[in-house]
Scaffold this motif. Structure first.
Motif, PDB file in Angstrom:
ATOM      1  N   THR A  11      39.645 -21.657  -6.525  1.00  0.00           N
ATOM      2  CA  THR A  11      39.774 -23.104  -6.386  1.00  0.00           C
ATOM      3  C   THR A  11      41.125 -23.557  -6.945  1.00  0.00           C
ATOM      4  OG1 THR A  11      38.807 -23.711  -8.546  1.00  0.00           O
ATOM      5  CG2 THR A  11      37.277 -23.306  -6.722  1.00  0.00           C
ATOM      6  N   GLY A  12      41.617 -24.662  -6.412  1.00  0.00           N
ATOM      7  CA  GLY A  12      42.924 -25.152  -6.838  1.00  0.00           C
ATOM      8  C   GLY A  12      44.027 -24.171  -6.516  1.00  0.00           C
ATOM      9  N   ALA A  13      43.977 -23.601  -5.312  1.00  0.00           N
ATOM     10  CA  ALA A  13      44.834 -22.462  -4.981  1.00  0.00           C
ATOM     11  C   ALA A  13      46.164 -22.829  -4.356  1.00  0.00           C
ATOM     12  CB  ALA A  13      44.083 -21.512  -4.041  1.00  0.00           C
ATOM     13  N   ASN A  14      46.504 -24.113  -4.286  1.00  0.00           N
ATOM     14  CA  ASN A  14      47.746 -24.463  -3.595  1.00  0.00           C
ATOM     15  C   ASN A  14      48.966 -24.522  -4.510  1.00  0.00           C
ATOM     16  OD1 ASN A  14      46.206 -27.189  -4.157  1.00  0.00           O
ATOM     17  ND2 ASN A  14      48.392 -27.659  -4.255  1.00  0.00           N
ATOM     18  N   SER A  15      48.768 -24.445  -5.836  1.00  0.00           N
ATOM     19  CA  SER A  15      49.917 -24.508  -6.743  1.00  0.00           C
ATOM     20  C   SER A  15      49.573 -23.863  -8.069  1.00  0.00           C
ATOM     21  CB  SER A  15      50.348 -25.961  -6.981  1.00  0.00           C
ATOM     22  OG  SER A  15      49.338 -26.680  -7.662  1.00  0.00           O
ATOM     23  N   GLY A  16      50.591 -23.657  -8.897  1.00  0.00           N
ATOM     24  CA  GLY A  16      50.392 -23.193 -10.264  1.00  0.00           C
ATOM     25  C   GLY A  16      49.618 -21.905 -10.388  1.00  0.00           C
ATOM     26  N   LEU A  17      48.695 -21.884 -11.344  1.00  0.00           N
ATOM     27  CA  LEU A  17      47.905 -20.686 -11.610  1.00  0.00           C
ATOM     28  C   LEU A  17      47.074 -20.289 -10.401  1.00  0.00           C
ATOM     29  CD1 LEU A  17      46.847 -18.538 -13.582  1.00  0.00           C
ATOM     30  CD2 LEU A  17      45.181 -20.232 -14.396  1.00  0.00           C
ATOM     31  N   GLY A  18      46.484 -21.256  -9.728  1.00  0.00           N
ATOM     32  CA  GLY A  18      45.650 -20.933  -8.575  1.00  0.00           C
ATOM     33  C   GLY A  18      46.417 -20.246  -7.470  1.00  0.00           C
ATOM     34  N   LYS A  19      47.623 -20.723  -7.182  1.00  0.00           N
ATOM     35  CA  LYS A  19      48.443 -20.084  -6.151  1.00  0.00           C
ATOM     36  C   LYS A  19      48.870 -18.692  -6.593  1.00  0.00           C
ATOM     37  CE  LYS A  19      52.527 -20.779  -3.238  1.00  0.00           C
ATOM     38  NZ  LYS A  19      53.709 -21.641  -2.963  1.00  0.00           N
ATOM     39  N   ALA A  20      49.202 -18.545  -7.877  1.00  0.00           N
ATOM     40  CA  ALA A  20      49.583 -17.227  -8.390  1.00  0.00           C
ATOM     41  C   ALA A  20      48.414 -16.252  -8.270  1.00  0.00           C
ATOM     42  CB  ALA A  20      50.030 -17.351  -9.845  1.00  0.00           C
ATOM     43  N   LEU A  21      47.212 -16.708  -8.549  1.00  0.00           N
ATOM     44  CA  LEU A  21      46.026 -15.851  -8.424  1.00  0.00           C
ATOM     45  C   LEU A  21      45.776 -15.479  -6.971  1.00  0.00           C
ATOM     46  CD1 LEU A  21      43.682 -17.679 -10.947  1.00  0.00           C
ATOM     47  CD2 LEU A  21      44.436 -15.294 -11.117  1.00  0.00           C
TER      48      LEU A  21
END
Length: 291
Positions: A11-21
């Motif tokens: 979840t929250g995958a479009n930026s920051g930690l979520g995108k990195a994951l």
């Protein structure tokens, strides 16, 4: 757990930690489900991830975790496929400078940071059990923070107390630890584990475009951001809980950098964990007894 060929939702995958994951999971050969609130930003992030990893098995799911109808619709769509889910990372988080409510009548920080993940996870448990039954187990990782606080179960939506942005944020994230521990108890023996990760302090966009960092956080980020770890470094702590054999079978723990760390004292109380579950179930319209 070997992630090659497995399915993981972030979840929250479009930026920051979520995108990195999401990027790291795609690079490991996983099928990645990116849950994002914004279709436009999610699509752009997906394009970046596919280009960076060469893995086109990356799917965008548009869902606002602060809207329970969105969460239910997304879970229903995934459940209708009947496919196993091997990993779930509840990463999305936000903070709001002003007190406000969602369409469901819940304080916004609590809704996004706790109730959304609580509802989504419970509605996808059959998919996770199917993933565990496929052989390697299934793992849930809740992304927490390190703030020494306690939840006021009598005022979860900050109606009686004077609202404080970081107070609401800290309590909602503590709620994730309570949730982690009670869910671990309920999932014991299922092959599905759940742990909470503190990814450390790193460069983030806490609050995004709808939330709002306070001026001190923004000033610190501008002045000292160069000294903070990047999201890719923080992601390693979460990935450890998703894939390492060292934590196979470990459930209900709160991890920092590859080792358990102390949680706020309230989270060590099983009665408090159960109480949080009852409140979260009531606020999200779930059966508290059955999950």
């Amino acid at each position: 757990m070997q992630l090659q060929g497995k399915t993981a939702l972030v979840t929250g995958a479009n930026s920051g930690l979520g995108k990195a994951l999401a990027t790291a999971l795609a690079a490991r050969g996983a099928r990645v489900l990116m849950l994002c609130r914004s279709a436009e930003r999610g699509a752009a992030a997906r394009q970046d991830i596919v280009a960076a990893t060469g893995n086109d098995r990356v799917e965008l799911l548009v869902c606002n975790l602060g809207r329970q109808a969105d969460v239910r619709a997304t879970a229903a769509a995934l459940n209708s496929r009947g496919e196993p889910l091997h990993g779930l990372v509840n990463n999305a988080g936000t903070a709001f400078a002003e007190h406000g409510y969602t369409a469901d009548g819940v304080e916004r920080t609590l809704a996004v940071n706790l109730l959304g993940p609580f509802l989504l996870t419970n509605l996808l448990l059959d998919r996770l059990r199917a993933g565990a039954a496929a052989g390697d187990g299934a793992r849930i990782v809740n992304v927490g923070t390190k703030i020494d606080t306690a939840m006021d179960f009598s005022d979860l939506s900050w109606e009686r107390r004077k609202y404080r942005m970081m107070g609401a944020y800290g309590e909602s994230k503590l709620g994730l630890i309570h949730f982690t521990r009670e869910l671990a108890r309920r999932l014991d023996g299922s092959g599905v584990t759940v742990n909470c990760a503190f990814p450390g302090v790193f460069m983030s966009n806490l609050g995004g475009t709808d939330g709002a960092q306070n001026w001190a956080l923004k000033l610190f980020g501008k002045a000292f951001g160069w000294a903070l770890p990047k999201p890719e470094q923080a992601a390693e702590r979460v990935l450890y809980l998703l894939e390492s054999d060292d934590v196979a079978g470990v459930s209900g723990a709160y991890f920092g950098n590859r080792k358990p760390i102390a949680a706020p004292a309230q989270a060590d109380d099983p009665a408090a964990n159960a109480e949080l579950w009852r409140h979260a179930a009531e606020l999200s319209g779930l059966d508290a007894a059955g999950g």
